[in-house]
Design a protein around this motif. Structure first.
Motif, PDB file in Angstrom:
ATOM      1  N   MET A   1       0.841  -1.200   0.000  1.00  0.00           N
ATOM      2  CA  MET A   1       0.000   0.000   0.000  1.00  0.00           C
ATOM      3  C   MET A   1       0.872   1.245   0.000  1.00  0.00           C
ATOM      4  SD  MET A   1      -2.987  -0.492   2.737  1.00  0.00           S
ATOM      5  CE  MET A   1      -3.551  -2.155   2.939  1.00  0.00           C
ATOM      6  N   ARG A   2       0.472   2.189  -0.841  1.00  0.00           N
ATOM      7  CA  ARG A   2       1.244   3.436  -0.940  1.00  0.00           C
ATOM      8  C   ARG A   2       0.397   4.590  -0.401  1.00  0.00           C
ATOM      9  NH1 ARG A   2       2.395   3.128  -5.937  1.00  0.00           N
ATOM     10  NH2 ARG A   2       4.636   2.861  -5.808  1.00  0.00           N
ATOM     11  N   LEU A   3       0.982   5.335   0.532  1.00  0.00           N
ATOM     12  CA  LEU A   3       0.328   6.547   1.029  1.00  0.00           C
ATOM     13  C   LEU A   3       0.930   7.731   0.281  1.00  0.00           C
ATOM     14  CD1 LEU A   3      -1.501   8.007   3.137  1.00  0.00           C
ATOM     15  CD2 LEU A   3       0.475   7.983   4.690  1.00  0.00           C
ATOM     16  N   VAL A   4       0.088   8.488  -0.432  1.00  0.00           N
ATOM     17  CA  VAL A   4       0.581   9.672  -1.150  1.00  0.00           C
ATOM     18  C   VAL A   4      -0.016  10.923  -0.497  1.00  0.00           C
ATOM     19  CG1 VAL A   4       1.220   8.721  -3.398  1.00  0.00           C
ATOM     20  CG2 VAL A   4      -1.170   9.226  -2.945  1.00  0.00           C
ATOM     21  N   LYS A  13      -3.742  16.939   1.439  1.00  0.00           N
ATOM     22  CA  LYS A  13      -4.594  15.945   0.784  1.00  0.00           C
ATOM     23  C   LYS A  13      -3.847  14.609   0.838  1.00  0.00           C
ATOM     24  CE  LYS A  13      -4.422  19.420  -1.420  1.00  0.00           C
ATOM     25  NZ  LYS A  13      -3.993  20.784  -0.963  1.00  0.00           N
ATOM     26  N   TRP A  14      -4.513  13.540   1.270  1.00  0.00           N
ATOM     27  CA  TRP A  14      -3.834  12.239   1.306  1.00  0.00           C
ATOM     28  C   TRP A  14      -4.688  11.171   0.630  1.00  0.00           C
ATOM     29  CZ3 TRP A  14      -6.274   8.129   3.616  1.00  0.00           C
ATOM     30  CH2 TRP A  14      -7.282   8.426   4.553  1.00  0.00           C
ATOM     31  N   ARG A  15      -4.005  10.135   0.175  1.00  0.00           N
ATOM     32  CA  ARG A  15      -4.702   9.025  -0.478  1.00  0.00           C
ATOM     33  C   ARG A  15      -3.918   7.748  -0.231  1.00  0.00           C
ATOM     34  NH1 ARG A  15      -5.128   9.736  -6.685  1.00  0.00           N
ATOM     35  NH2 ARG A  15      -3.320   8.366  -6.763  1.00  0.00           N
ATOM     36  N   LEU A  16      -4.638   6.687   0.011  1.00  0.00           N
ATOM     37  CA  LEU A  16      -4.007   5.381   0.203  1.00  0.00           C
ATOM     38  C   LEU A  16      -4.324   4.526  -1.015  1.00  0.00           C
ATOM     39  CD1 LEU A  16      -2.398   3.813   2.362  1.00  0.00           C
ATOM     40  CD2 LEU A  16      -4.587   2.940   3.189  1.00  0.00           C
ATOM     41  N   ASP A  17      -3.282   4.137  -1.738  1.00  0.00           N
ATOM     42  CA  ASP A  17      -3.455   3.333  -2.947  1.00  0.00           C
ATOM     43  C   ASP A  17      -3.055   1.895  -2.677  1.00  0.00           C
ATOM     44  OD1 ASP A  17      -4.117   5.672  -4.275  1.00  0.00           O
ATOM     45  OD2 ASP A  17      -2.167   5.908  -5.249  1.00  0.00           O
ATOM     46  N   GLY A  18      -3.858   0.965  -3.157  1.00  0.00           N
ATOM     47  CA  GLY A  18      -3.505  -0.450  -3.078  1.00  0.00           C
ATOM     48  C   GLY A  18      -3.380  -1.003  -4.486  1.00  0.00           C
ATOM     49  N   ALA A  19      -3.172  -2.304  -4.589  1.00  0.00           N
ATOM     50  CA  ALA A  19      -2.984  -2.912  -5.909  1.00  0.00           C
ATOM     51  C   ALA A  19      -4.203  -2.674  -6.804  1.00  0.00           C
ATOM     52  CB  ALA A  19      -2.733  -4.407  -5.741  1.00  0.00           C
ATOM     53  N   GLY A  21      -6.331  -0.131  -6.695  1.00  0.00           N
ATOM     54  CA  GLY A  21      -6.747   1.269  -6.845  1.00  0.00           C
ATOM     55  C   GLY A  21      -6.820   1.990  -5.506  1.00  0.00           C
ATOM     56  N   VAL A  22      -7.657   3.022  -5.464  1.00  0.00           N
ATOM     57  CA  VAL A  22      -7.732   3.869  -4.270  1.00  0.00           C
ATOM     58  C   VAL A  22      -8.470   3.148  -3.134  1.00  0.00           C
ATOM     59  CG1 VAL A  22      -8.656   6.041  -3.366  1.00  0.00           C
ATOM     60  CG2 VAL A  22      -7.714   5.961  -5.691  1.00  0.00           C
ATOM     61  N   LEU A  23      -7.841   3.073  -1.959  1.00  0.00           N
ATOM     62  CA  LEU A  23      -8.460   2.421  -0.809  1.00  0.00           C
ATOM     63  C   LEU A  23      -9.150   3.422   0.105  1.00  0.00           C
ATOM     64  CD1 LEU A  23      -5.528  -0.001   0.040  1.00  0.00           C
ATOM     65  CD2 LEU A  23      -7.667  -0.569  -1.110  1.00  0.00           C
ATOM     66  N   ALA A  24      -8.542   4.585   0.229  1.00  0.00           N
ATOM     67  CA  ALA A  24      -9.119   5.624   1.097  1.00  0.00           C
ATOM     68  C   ALA A  24      -8.460   6.943   0.760  1.00  0.00           C
ATOM     69  CB  ALA A  24      -8.867   5.281   2.564  1.00  0.00           C
ATOM     70  N   ILE A  36      -3.128  13.123   9.243  1.00  0.00           N
ATOM     71  CA  ILE A  36      -3.855  12.186   8.366  1.00  0.00           C
ATOM     72  C   ILE A  36      -4.933  11.491   9.178  1.00  0.00           C
ATOM     73  CG2 ILE A  36      -3.592  10.265   6.729  1.00  0.00           C
ATOM     74  CD1 ILE A  36      -0.636  11.166   6.621  1.00  0.00           C
ATOM     75  N   PRO A  37      -5.973  12.240   9.544  1.00  0.00           N
ATOM     76  CA  PRO A  37      -7.031  11.609  10.324  1.00  0.00           C
ATOM     77  C   PRO A  37      -7.756  10.574   9.458  1.00  0.00           C
ATOM     78  CG  PRO A  37      -7.691  13.810   9.626  1.00  0.00           C
ATOM     79  CD  PRO A  37      -6.268  13.628   9.193  1.00  0.00           C
ATOM     80  N   GLU A  38      -8.326   9.616  10.090  1.00  0.00           N
ATOM     81  CA  GLU A  38      -9.139   8.617   9.387  1.00  0.00           C
ATOM     82  C   GLU A  38      -8.338   7.650   8.535  1.00  0.00           C
ATOM     83  OE1 GLU A  38     -11.591  11.259   7.216  1.00  0.00           O
ATOM     84  OE2 GLU A  38     -12.355  12.181   9.043  1.00  0.00           O
ATOM     85  N   LEU A  39      -7.020   7.636   8.704  1.00  0.00           N
ATOM     86  CA  LEU A  39      -6.239   6.632   7.970  1.00  0.00           C
ATOM     87  C   LEU A  39      -6.706   5.267   8.455  1.00  0.00           C
ATOM     88  CD1 LEU A  39      -3.887   6.504   5.928  1.00  0.00           C
ATOM     89  CD2 LEU A  39      -2.334   6.267   7.851  1.00  0.00           C
TER      90      LEU A  39
END
Ligand SMILES: Nc1ncnc2c1ncn2[C@@H]1O[C@H](COP(=O)(O)OP(=O)(O)O)[C@@H](O)[C@H]1O
Ligand SMILES: CC(C)(COP(=O)(O)O)[C@@H](O)C(=O)NCCC(=O)O
Ligand SMILES: [K+]
Length: 244
Positions: A1-4, A13-19, A21-24, A36-39
């Protein structure tokens, strides 16, 4: 998982990407105790963290400290580059360019692979032009809506007004109208210039991002709304670094 992470002057602005696509994704404040609340995942499951920021060095270091307390994965900051994958920066001193602009342009380049204009309506509004060969032709930096409003409030002693996001750009007949209509009038002028430049340069694709994007669209900007353009460019660059 990549946190950008795209940490601008107003918001993170944050986004968590998995294999798959976008997870959160979400918003935070770079100076907050928890930026990064709600991670939604445990820190151990994140394998990489990629950061694009134009915030001060002090705020960047605060963010990195906070992240390294929570995540064991490598954390890497990405900056503007001279070129990547055919996209060529117009700045001779390319390190001077805000990382968000470069990453947004790269995100657009991946999609368009031809000439485009990126409008990033953040704390400041940036407009960048890229020709069909991938050559960045240059850009503009102007104050964003809240910055302009604040400067009128702070730097002029006798301008008292109630801020509102009106779409009226007719001449005002009170201080509040003059300010609110004036800001709309300026935004409309900016939109007109972007449309004119795109026509003159034969550039069809206009992409808009940033917290003020929807306002510009509602005022008539003919552009594709790409709220996560900076994160898209950043994630693609980080993915290339992994495979290098
Ligand atoms: N409703 C709105 N209309 C116009 N501009 C807005 C609105 N809401 C937020 N903004 C602008 O968006 C900025 C925040 O957007 P963002 O892209 O996160 O900025 P940054 O990248 O600088 O942190 C604010 O500073 C403000 O200028
Ligand atoms: C122009 C900017 C302030 C825009 O940042 P933002 O308003 O989106 O937070 C940022 O890209 C920046 O600090 N740029 C450095 C100067 C330059 O790009 O030439
Ligand atoms: K930005």
């Amino acid at each position: 998982m990549r946190l950008v992470i795209d940490a601008g002057n107003s918001r993170l602005k944050w986004r968590l990407d998995g294999a798959g696509g976008v997870l959160a994704q979400g918003l935070g404040g770079i100076e907050d105790a928890d930026p990064i609340p709600e991670l939604p995942v445990g820190a151990g499951t994140i394998s990489r963290v990629a950061v694009s920021t134009v915030a001060s060095e002090e705020k960047r270091l605060h963010l990195l400290q906070n992240l390294s307390n929570r995540v064991s994965a490598p954390i890497r900051c990405y900056w503007s580059e001279a070129c990547r994958d055919g996209l060529v920066n117009a700045y001779s001193n390319y390190q001077q360019m805000g990382a968000d602009r470069w990453h947004a342009m790269y995100g657009a380049w991946l999609d368009c692979k031809q000439g485009f204009i990126v409008v990033d309506a953040g704390s400041a509004i940036t407009v960048d032009y890229v020709g069909s060969s991938g050559q960045h032709l240059g850009g503009f930096i102007v104050p964003g809506l809240h910055m302009m409003r604040r400067s009128l409030q702070v730097d002029a002693a006798r301008i008292g007004f109630d801020a509102s996001n009106v779409s009226d750009s007719s001449p005002g007949k009170s201080t509040s109208e003059c300010v609110n209509h004036g800001l709309t009038w300026l935004s409309s002028a900016l939109i007109g210039r972007v449309h004119g430049d795109s026509k003159n340069a034969g550039v069809r694709d206009i992409l808009v991002t940033g917290g003020g994007a929807e306002r510009l669209l509602s005022l008539g900007l003919k552009a594709t709304y790409r709220p996560s353009l900076v994160l898209d460019g950043l994630a693609a660059i980080d993915a290339q670094v992994v495979t290098e």
